[in-house]
Design an enzyme around this catalytic site. Structure first.
Site, mmCIF file in Angstrom:
data_model
loop_
_atom_site.group_PDB
_atom_site.id
_atom_site.type_symbol
_atom_site.label_atom_id
_atom_site.label_comp_id
_atom_site.label_asym_id
_atom_site.label_seq_id
_atom_site.Cartn_x
_atom_site.Cartn_y
_atom_site.Cartn_z
ATOM 1 N N SER A 150 0.826 -1.206 0.000
ATOM 2 C CA SER A 150 0.000 0.000 0.000
ATOM 3 C C SER A 150 0.867 1.266 0.000
ATOM 4 C CB SER A 150 -0.975 -0.034 1.189
ATOM 5 O OG SER A 150 -1.939 0.980 1.104
ATOM 6 N N HIS A 151 0.714 2.118 1.013
ATOM 7 C CA HIS A 151 1.421 3.398 1.051
ATOM 8 C C HIS A 151 2.788 3.306 1.743
ATOM 9 C CE1 HIS A 151 -0.556 2.898 4.875
ATOM 10 N NE2 HIS A 151 0.196 3.844 5.404
ATOM 11 N N LYS A 160 -1.114 -9.731 -0.038
ATOM 12 C CA LYS A 160 -2.387 -9.951 0.645
ATOM 13 C C LYS A 160 -3.309 -10.835 -0.179
ATOM 14 C CE LYS A 160 -4.856 -5.694 -0.747
ATOM 15 N NZ LYS A 160 -5.585 -4.522 -0.222
ATOM 16 N N ASP A 302 -2.450 6.343 -3.376
ATOM 17 C CA ASP A 302 -1.230 5.673 -2.935
ATOM 18 C C ASP A 302 -0.809 4.629 -3.964
ATOM 19 O OD1 ASP A 302 -3.349 3.999 -2.427
ATOM 20 O OD2 ASP A 302 -2.560 3.220 -0.551
ATOM 21 N N ASP A 304 -1.074 1.416 -4.403
ATOM 22 C CA ASP A 304 -2.013 0.429 -4.930
ATOM 23 C C ASP A 304 -3.407 1.015 -5.127
ATOM 24 O OD1 ASP A 304 -2.578 0.566 -2.135
ATOM 25 O OD2 ASP A 304 -3.530 -1.399 -2.224
ATOM 26 N N ASP A 306 -5.716 2.235 -3.241
ATOM 27 C CA ASP A 306 -6.861 1.983 -2.373
ATOM 28 C C ASP A 306 -7.135 3.155 -1.430
ATOM 29 O OD1 ASP A 306 -4.792 1.642 -0.533
ATOM 30 O OD2 ASP A 306 -5.650 -0.171 0.372
ATOM 31 N N GLU A 390 -10.964 6.169 8.640
ATOM 32 C CA GLU A 390 -10.383 7.492 8.862
ATOM 33 C C GLU A 390 -9.047 7.657 8.142
ATOM 34 O OE1 GLU A 390 -7.207 5.728 10.886
ATOM 35 O OE2 GLU A 390 -9.291 5.079 10.763
ATOM 36 N N SER A 391 -8.449 6.553 7.720
ATOM 37 C CA SER A 391 -7.155 6.592 7.036
ATOM 38 C C SER A 391 -7.285 6.800 5.535
ATOM 39 C CB SER A 391 -6.381 5.301 7.319
ATOM 40 O OG SER A 391 -7.144 4.165 6.942
#
Length: 544
Positions: A150-151, A160, A302, A304, A306, A390-391
């Site tokens: 991810s980030h 994953k 980011d 990927d 998401d 929230e992210s």
């Protein structure tokens, strides 16, 4: 906050990509060392080859474990696999393909050998499984793997598993897979089957995803409005997707940075001087925010894709909580095809502004623990119209109320910002200002507090009743939670509420700290008091 936060990375900040990949193949883990084991967090196994935490052995064993797990669950169809732009993603994908092919799994990888966003993999799994047995080429239930951290910084890799529902695997699955992978590594990888990855089929992830966007976003309205859109993939997998969206739908969209570099030399440093492709971070997004006056809406994703970041001329980078509240308000007022009882999904560390928006809309709020996996069943059956964290991760339903993705989708959240402006004439940040006028201005922040591994373990199992305090920052405590109100699932920590504020504490999965999330509708100074008392209250509970 480092004084270098928000400045462009220097040569000394960059990784040696060649050395990173070499370490992936050369170093071999010892799973008796905790830091070298396969460990699945909320979004898969992550680590760096430099630390012997993400190496060929890890991925070979984990893929073999996934093969065994999917067989035990009766998953006998194709496996969709995609990778992002991190330096370790291609070698890890190659390892996985060799194991999958040797085990006779039908694998579908990107038709153009390109980068694949997480939401595109989720979309592909759902499309295939929804079409069912009568569809051409059907060979059983499908699932998927996304190779991405991810980030995370460039030195990291990630891996994953997404089961047939298309979203993140639940803890029962990931625990089984991780335990089996570590068992395989400890036994010298004798159970791993490998072969040349030659029998791999291809799938047009980009075409299928982009062609379907018209069923979830009003792209006609965006095109007809003529608004100027800038999209920054932050060197991630969404690059070709944004280019295709602009071409196919004829919207005024410019990809503001088309560079792909596994060292991410063009990035501005995050708060701690790390290169981190986090579109919700003002420091990581500094170069994007600097161009805010060039576009009506400017967005970031980011690696990927998401996660999303929304930049407007009037406010700069929006706080993720602020944008989630606006997106919810807009969607539930402008999606008549959704079920009238479709709930609003939020993680319990997201802003209470969402609670107030839900109440004003007359919609049920569904509050769950951290982790997008909790939203999957509701998105699948349409009982949850929107699920958000929230992210800066969220997804929502199609116009007709059916499922789009069951993993976070930063592309549709970015496009939604343009739809909001096109249909209302106001930016999302202007809409949030109106929410503040109605409900007040909450101050929200997440901080970290030091904790040993033993303390983190106690916090993860802490019961709300263990909190003996009666007040927080001068206000009576009204609620103490160790389970989420929406589904009664353990939150892996505690949440404490008063009439005007709340805090939640959860252990970090990667560092010797615990996270304190807090919010106050009494302003920043009161928030500081809440944070200080939160630490005192939690430390006292952990000391008992």
């Amino acid at each position: 906050m480092s004084s270098r936060a928000g400045t462009v990375a220097l040569e000394s900040d960059l990784i040696d990509v060649h050395a990173l990949v070499k370490a992936y193949f050369d170093l071999h883990p010892d799973v008796s060392i905790p830091e070298q084991r396969v460990v699945f967090g909320t979004s898969g196994h992550r680590g760096s080859s430099f630390d012997t935490a993400f190496n060929d052995d890890h991925i070979a064993a984990t893929t073999q474990a996934i093969v065994e797990y999917r067989a035990s669950q009766g998953v006998d169809g194709p496996l969709f696999i995609g990778r992002d732009t991190h330096g370790l993603s291609r070698p890890a994908e190659t390892t996985a393909l060799e194991v999958l092919v040797a085990n006779g799994v039908r694998v579908l990888s990107d038709e153009f050998d390109g980068y694949t966003p997480t939401p595109a993999v989720s979309h592909a799994i759902l499309k295939y499984n929804t079409a069912g047995k009568d569809a051409p080429g059907y060979s059983g239930i499908a699932d998927g793997i996304v190779v991405t951290p991810s980030h995370n910084p460039p030195r990291d890799g990630g891996f994953k598993y997404n089961p047939p529902h298309g979203g993140p695997a639940d803890s029962d699955a990931t625990t089984w897979i991780a335990n089996r992978a570590n068992e395989i590594i400890a036994d010298g990888l004798k159970d791993v089957k490998r072969a040349e990855a030659s029998a791999v089929e291809t799938y047009d992830f980009l075409g299928n995803y982009v062609d379907d966007l018209k069923n979830i976003i009003d792209l006609d309205a965006i095109r007809e409005s003529g608004i100027r859109i800038g999209a920054d993939p932050l060197g991630g997998a969404s690059l070709s997707y944004w280019q295709a969206i602009a071409e196919k739908y004829g919207i005024d969209l410019t990809v503001v940075n088309a560079e792909i570099d596994p060292a991410w030399s063009f990035m501005t440093l995050d708060w701690d001087e790390k290169i981190r492709m986090d579109p919700s971070s003002p420091s990581a997004m500094a170069s994007v925010v600097a161009r805010r006056d060039e576009y009506d809406i400017l967005t970031g994703n980011d690696a990927d894709s998401d996660r999303h970041g929304i930049v407007t001329p009037d406010a700069g980078l929006m706080n993720p909580n602020h944008y989630l509240a606006v997106a919810i308000q807009y969607l539930y007022a402008n999606r008549p095809g959704w079920r009238e009882d479709a709930a609003i999904g939020k993680t319990l560390v997201s802003s209470s502004m969402i609670d107030l928006v839900a109440e004003s809309l007359g919609r049920r709020l569904w509050e769950v623990p951290v982790g997008f996996k909790w939203f999957v069943p509701g998105l699948v059956d349409g009982s949850v119209g929107f699920g958000g964290e929230e992210s800066a991760g969220a997804s929502f339903l199609r116009f007709d109320g059916t499922v789009w993705t069951t993993d976070k989708d930063g592309i549709i959240l970015a496009l939604l910002a343009s739809e909001i402006l096109a249909k209302t004439g106001k930016t999302p940040s202007q809409h949030y200002a109106e929410l503040v006028e109605r409900f007040g201005a909450p101050a929200y922040e997440r901080i970290d507090a030091a904790a040993s591994k033993a303390q983190k373990a106690r916090l993860a199992k802490l019961d709300g009743d263990a909190i003996t305090a009666d007040t927080v920052a001068g206000d009576p405590i009204t609620l103490k939670l160790s389970k989420a109100p929406g589904n009664d699932a353990a939150i892996g920590g505690v949440k404490v509420q008063t009439a005007d504020a709340w805090f939640a504490a959860r252990p970090s999965g990667t560092e010797d700290v615990y996270k304190i999330y807090a919010e106050s509708f009494k302003g920043p100074e009161h928030l500081k008091l809440v944070q200080a008392e939160a630490k005192r209250i939690v430390d006292a509970a952990l000391a008992e």
